[in-house]
Design a protein around this motif. Sequence first.
Motif, PDB file in Angstrom:
ATOM      1  N   ARG A   1       0.807  -1.219   0.000  1.00 60.66           N
ATOM      2  CA  ARG A   1       0.000   0.000   0.000  1.00 60.66           C
ATOM      3  C   ARG A   1       0.843   1.273   0.000  1.00 60.66           C
TER       4      ARG A   1
ATOM      5  N   GLY B   1       1.473   0.082  -4.461  1.00 63.69           N
ATOM      6  CA  GLY B   1       0.338   0.898  -4.035  1.00 63.69           C
ATOM      7  C   GLY B   1      -1.032   0.269  -4.195  1.00 63.69           C
TER       8      GLY B   1
ATOM      9  N   GLY C   1      -3.140  10.067   1.821  1.00 63.31           N
ATOM     10  CA  GLY C   1      -3.623  10.936   0.757  1.00 63.31           C
ATOM     11  C   GLY C   1      -3.702  12.401   1.109  1.00 63.31           C
TER      12      GLY C   1
ATOM     13  N   SER D   1      -2.060   4.084   0.270  1.00 57.09           N
ATOM     14  CA  SER D   1      -3.248   3.897  -0.566  1.00 57.09           C
ATOM     15  C   SER D   1      -4.320   3.090   0.156  1.00 57.09           C
TER      16      SER D   1
END
Length: 245
Positions: free
Chosen positions: A119, A124, A138, A183
């Motif tokens: 991730r 990702g 994010g 992610s």
Amino acid sequence: MIKKSLCVALSGLILSAAAVAAPLELETQGSFAIGGSVVQKPGTFSEDHFLSPEGQKAYGDHAYVFYQIPVNPNKYPIVFQHGGDQTKRTWESTPDGRDGFQNILLKKHYSVYLIDQPRMGEAGLSTVEDNGNNTWSGNPLYQDQTFFRLSRVGDKKGVFKNSQFPNTPEAVEAFQRSWNPYSGPLDNNVNAKSLAKLFDKIGPSILMTHSMGGTIGWRTPFYTKNVKAIVALEPGGTPFLFPEG
């Protein structure tokens, strides 16, 4: 006599420069994904609904591994686990362009395996949506002061005095551009299991961790017997108490 001495001196400088600039000799290099899981959405895929998830699979939660094996390698490879919101670039070079641990240890004939944990970075793909519990997932506005200080680089006055960090605007900007958002939710057990699969694949090796990667590193021997040693740089917390002695 002067010409001869000059020639000898120049020859020495050329030989010294050649020794410093000697190219890395690699037996091989490459990359692969390791670990992870597959999640399938029930239903039947239809080209009439090309972007619909029905009947499709999500391949994710694996680690990405880039490796380099030098000519005549030492017995134990070194595996590098990065820290929080970082990627394998942590080990590649310093913010001012000097050799990172990757090249330093390659030149000492260690095979190196650099990972992007599940991730993150080139790994990702997540099978789970972010659950909102990871504040930095994010969010582009977390790294400037937050991570500058969490990383012990400096404070509101700038880079700490007498620090080995290169105190130039270019190096600070390069450092700030190294952050990488998650992610999906942070899951240290998912990360440790993927890392353990790498050790199972390549055999007995040394693990080097940094910061939050230490939390993953301490867990990894729970899932594999191939961790010969752990070198932990400013490691994060452990899931257990070390036994006395």
